[in-house]
Write an enzyme that holds these catalytic residues in place. Structure first.
Site, PDB file in Angstrom:
ATOM      1  N   GLU A 137       0.841  -1.206   0.000  1.00  0.00           N
ATOM      2  CA  GLU A 137       0.000   0.000   0.000  1.00  0.00           C
ATOM      3  C   GLU A 137       0.873   1.252   0.000  1.00  0.00           C
ATOM      4  O   GLU A 137       2.055   1.203   0.326  1.00  0.00           O
ATOM      5  CB  GLU A 137      -0.890   0.015   1.240  1.00  0.00           C
ATOM      6  CG  GLU A 137      -1.951  -1.074   1.280  1.00  0.00           C
ATOM      7  CD  GLU A 137      -2.981  -0.939   0.175  1.00  0.00           C
ATOM      8  OE1 GLU A 137      -3.177   0.176  -0.341  1.00  0.00           O
ATOM      9  OE2 GLU A 137      -3.591  -1.948  -0.196  1.00  0.00           O
ATOM     10  N   ASN A 195     -13.111   1.415  -5.601  1.00  0.00           N
ATOM     11  CA  ASN A 195     -12.947   2.062  -4.288  1.00  0.00           C
ATOM     12  C   ASN A 195     -13.198   3.549  -4.429  1.00  0.00           C
ATOM     13  O   ASN A 195     -12.605   4.209  -5.271  1.00  0.00           O
ATOM     14  CB  ASN A 195     -11.522   1.803  -3.791  1.00  0.00           C
ATOM     15  CG  ASN A 195     -11.012   2.940  -2.908  1.00  0.00           C
ATOM     16  OD1 ASN A 195     -11.742   3.483  -2.074  1.00  0.00           O
ATOM     17  ND2 ASN A 195      -9.757   3.299  -3.105  1.00  0.00           N
ATOM     18  N   LYS A 259      -3.394  -0.127 -12.320  1.00  0.00           N
ATOM     19  CA  LYS A 259      -4.285   0.769 -13.067  1.00  0.00           C
ATOM     20  C   LYS A 259      -3.588   1.290 -14.319  1.00  0.00           C
ATOM     21  O   LYS A 259      -4.239   1.718 -15.275  1.00  0.00           O
ATOM     22  CB  LYS A 259      -4.697   1.952 -12.191  1.00  0.00           C
ATOM     23  CG  LYS A 259      -5.506   1.565 -10.982  1.00  0.00           C
ATOM     24  CD  LYS A 259      -5.761   2.777 -10.104  1.00  0.00           C
ATOM     25  CE  LYS A 259      -6.562   2.422  -8.862  1.00  0.00           C
ATOM     26  NZ  LYS A 259      -5.782   1.580  -7.929  1.00  0.00           N
TER      27      LYS A 259
END
Ligand SMILES: *[C@@H]1O[C@H](CO)[C@@H](O)[C@H](O)[C@H]1NC(C)=O
Ligand SMILES: *[C@@H]1O[C@H](CO)[C@@H](O)[C@H](O)[C@H]1NC(C)=O
Ligand SMILES: *[C@@H]1O[C@H](CO)[C@@H](O)[C@H](O)[C@H]1NC(C)=O
Length: 367
Positions: A137, A195, A259
């Site tokens: 993360e 999200n 992404k």
């Protein structure tokens, strides 16, 4: 002493001195000073003599044991996937805690450590054992747990300066690929968002999106704004759009995620929002993507995309890099989220046996 004898003696002394100088030079010269080569040559010639049996040395070398202390987010996968998917076979990967005391390295998932430090493997650890801090993360989405800053030997992150850096990278083609054809497009701009929680740092991308959609039509997919997309529709959907919004949830150096890889591997031009353009160019050719920072505002970006929609040649140029480089699709199932990270750790552990400590991981990670 006659003068001729004196001359001869002087000559002999001079020659002797010259020889000792030459001797000294070679003796101390670093050129001759490379003993590490010796055993290698010996090993090679030994193998050569053996001839018939090369497997001997390989089979006696044991693979280091890498223990997965917990399954990250409980997403389980087949431990042999490292071999089958990435051809990584450098360690013995296990989730069997009974092997703790003989494990060469232990993967500790950051989010599974509790504030009271429960969730960590037991101490003292065997002296040869390395603990790996597993966190993919960004800082925005990483909770600080005081007391673990100096516990680890290796960091594993998307950051390029981590001890173990995790990323699916473009690869170069040995022979130019002349076959690439742009997939058929029936949409201009697409975005898949699942999200949309404010606390994950999505403010910047939402602001940009809200402005951009005033000037160009954006096809939305994913549970945040529209119907959830089936996994098998992920790549075909991205491929059917001329542009794909690769907007990261939070902005950090090297935080360039799947992404970005999605459109690159699907045959679509990514429009990126994330760290500065220079950071992206570390991982992909400059003409493979469009950066929102290339434009003064969302309106001019929208105008540029609309213009490319009418100019086939200009659009096509965004695919020139594909002659020389290839992107491969990343895994998209939920339970596959950590496979690349865990396999990359396995590969690293198989290659590195040296002593190592990771100091002040927060100082490094958050600043
Ligand atoms: C080579 O090594 C393997 C494993 O140690 C052994 O089973 C085999 O008999 C050996 N072959 C020869 C030709 O020595
Ligand atoms: C590209 O096309 C050529 C000629 O049609 C073919 O021989 C070759 O296998 C193709 N290469 C790839 C990577 O598909
Ligand atoms: C791993 O790190 C710890 C703490 O920093 C240190 O005490 C230990 O000696 C290190 N072990 C290895 C094998 O590098």
């Amino acid at each position: 002493m006659s003068s001729t004898v004196l001359v001869r003696l002087t000559g002999i002394v001079a020659i002797a001195a010259l020889f000792s100088l030459i001797f000294l030079f070679f003796w101390t010269s670093p050129l001759t000073n490379c003993p590490p080569q010796q055993p290698q040559f010996k090993e090679h010639s030994d193998r050569h003599h053996e001839g018939t049996n090369n497997s001997l040395t390989e089979e006696t070398v044991e693979k280091p044991v890498l223990l997965l202390w917990v399954w990250p987010q409980n997403y389980r996968f087949d431990l042999s996937d490292c071999k089958t998917i990435y051809n990584i076979d450098g360690c013995h990967l296990t989730d069997d805690r009974a092997l703790y005391s003989s494990s060469d390295a232990v993967l500790v998932f950051h989010r599974a450590i509790n504030q009271d430090l429960s969730g960590l493997p037991p101490s003292p650890r065997p002296p040869f054992q390395k603990w790996i801090w597993l966190n993919v993360e960004s800082p925005t989405n990483t909770q600080k747990i005081p007391g673990i800053e100096n516990l680890f030997n290796l960091t594993l992150s998307y950051r390029e300066d981590a001890d173990i850096s995790v990323r699916l990278r473009l690869t170069s083609n040995k022979t130019p690929n002349e076959n690439f054809t742009i997939p058929k497009k029936d949409k201009l701009v697409c975005w898949i968002v699942s999200n949309n929680f404010d606390w994950t740092g999505v403010g910047a991308r939402n602001t940009y999106y809200n402005e951009l959609k005033k000037h160009v039509n954006i096809h939305m997919f994913g549970s945040a704004y529209a119907k959830r997309l089936a996994y098998e529709d992920y790549y075909p959907t991205i491929a059917s759009c001329k542009f794909y919004l690769s907007f990261e949830n939070s902005l950090h150096k090297d935080y360039i995620t799947e992404k970005f890889n999605g459109p690159l591997s699907a045959g679509t031009v990514p429009v990126v929002l994330g760290p500065p353009r220079k950071n992206y160019e570390r991982f992909a050719p400059r003409d493979s993507f469009i950066h929102v920072d290339d434009f003064t505002d969302a309106k001019s970006l929208a105008e540029y995309l609309t213009q490319l929609d009418r100019d086939e040649d200009a659009y096509r140029r965004y695919f020139n890099w594909r002659r020389h480089f290839s992107a491969r699709p990343h895994l998209i199932l939920q339970n596959q989220e950590f496979i690349l990270a865990i396999c990359t750790a396995c590969d690293h552990v198989g290659r590195h046996k040296e002593y190592q400590e990771a100091h002040d991981i927060y100082e490094w990670f958050f600043n």
